[in-house]
Design an enzyme around this catalytic site. Structure first.
Site, PDB file in Angstrom:
ATOM      1  CB  CYS A  46      73.469  20.702  28.149  1.00  0.00           C
ATOM      2  SG  CYS A  46      74.667  20.661  27.061  1.00  0.00           S
TER       3      CYS A  46
HETATM    4  C1  BEZ Z   1      75.901  24.343  25.144  1.00  0.00           C
HETATM    5  O1  BEZ Z   1      75.615  23.189  25.419  1.00  0.00           O
HETATM    6  O2  BEZ Z   1      76.039  25.181  25.558  1.00  0.00           O
HETATM    7  C2  BEZ Z   1      77.890  23.844  25.291  1.00  0.00           C
HETATM    8  C3  BEZ Z   1      78.526  23.272  25.685  1.00  0.00           C
HETATM    9  C4  BEZ Z   1      79.792  23.070  25.751  1.00  0.00           C
HETATM   10  C5  BEZ Z   1      80.320  23.397  24.664  1.00  0.00           C
HETATM   11  C6  BEZ Z   1      79.450  24.284  23.529  1.00  0.00           C
HETATM   12  C7  BEZ Z   1      77.976  24.727  23.876  1.00  0.00           C
END
Ligand code: BEZ
Length: 220
Positions: A46
């Site tokens: 994210c």
């Molecule tokens: C991420 O943004 O890296 C992420 C968020 C939730 C689950 C897996 C990855």
């Protein structure tokens, strides 16, 4: 019940955001908007996505397209997270609002719930959903990506360009189209209508079927 899909009007929700209270329809106004969700603050994929979106914000603004991010955490958390995002990609300022949705009502109504991912309390999390909404507040295009897969923001910009070109010139855009390339005349337009609509002319592909449906033209 099916979720929000192409052609649906986005719900006119009032939401808390890093820019204060936002009503979705007022926010979109007479423009196009990209409304996109993230599973959670302070997560790696994210952070890379939001930093990239911040880097392309000027390109979206040039096209008159607004950006609205979503993550379920609260506004204070978003504000702290933005400091990390901007430090990760110095110069990429998160100038667009990020909505908070702690009770998950907005992500349910916007068809942004991940069917699998849950937070540590077992609560729903957003998927990497993205809706491009038109001035009529209708969904024009959607992406649904799982938490494991970051989106390609160049593709989001390309999709915006394709939508704007299609809307402006009543054309369609072929595979892998990028601005400046030939566009396609939609099947509902007869050759006679096409001659009137596209005085610059058009080329028809010579195909084994001898059906004259693959017609290319240039638009500005
Ligand atoms: C991420 O943004 O890296 C992420 C968020 C939730 C689950 C897996 C990855």
């Amino acid at each position: 019940m099916p979720g929000l899909t192409l052609g649906d009007v986005v719900p006119d929700l009032e939401l808390d955001s890093t820019h204060g209270k936002i009503r979705i329809h007022d926010f979109v106004g007479d423009d196009y908007a990209v409304i996109f969700s993230h599973p959670a603050d302070f997560t790696p994929v994210c952070t890379t996505e939001l930093a990239a979106m911040a880097g392309y914000a000027g390109e979206f603004a040039k096209r008159g397209v607004k950006l609205l991010g979503f993550s379920c955490d609260d506004v204070e958390s978003h504000k702290e997270w933005i400091k990390d995002i901007e430090a990760y990609k110095p110069g990429n300022r998160v100038g667009f609002p990020i909505v908070a949705d702690p009770d998950r009502e907005a992500i349910r109504q916007l068809n942004m719930v991940d069917p699998v991912a849950k937070d540590s309390d077992g609560a729903e999390l957003p998927s990497r959903a993205l809706h491009i909404v038109g001035p009529d507040k209708k969904v024009k295009l959607s992406f649904l990506f799982p938490a494991s897969t970051g989106r390609n923001m160049v593709e989001v910009l390309r999709a915006v360009d394709a939508l704007l070109t299609a809307a402006k010139h009543s054309v369609a855009t072929p595979v892998n189209w990028t601005p400046g390339e030939r566009v396609v005349i939609p099947p509902g337009v007869s050759d006679e209508e096409a001659k009137e609509k596209f005085p610059q002319g058009f080329d028809t592909a010579d195909l084994p079927s001898h059906k004259c449906y693959l017609r290319f033209t240039k638009v500005d």
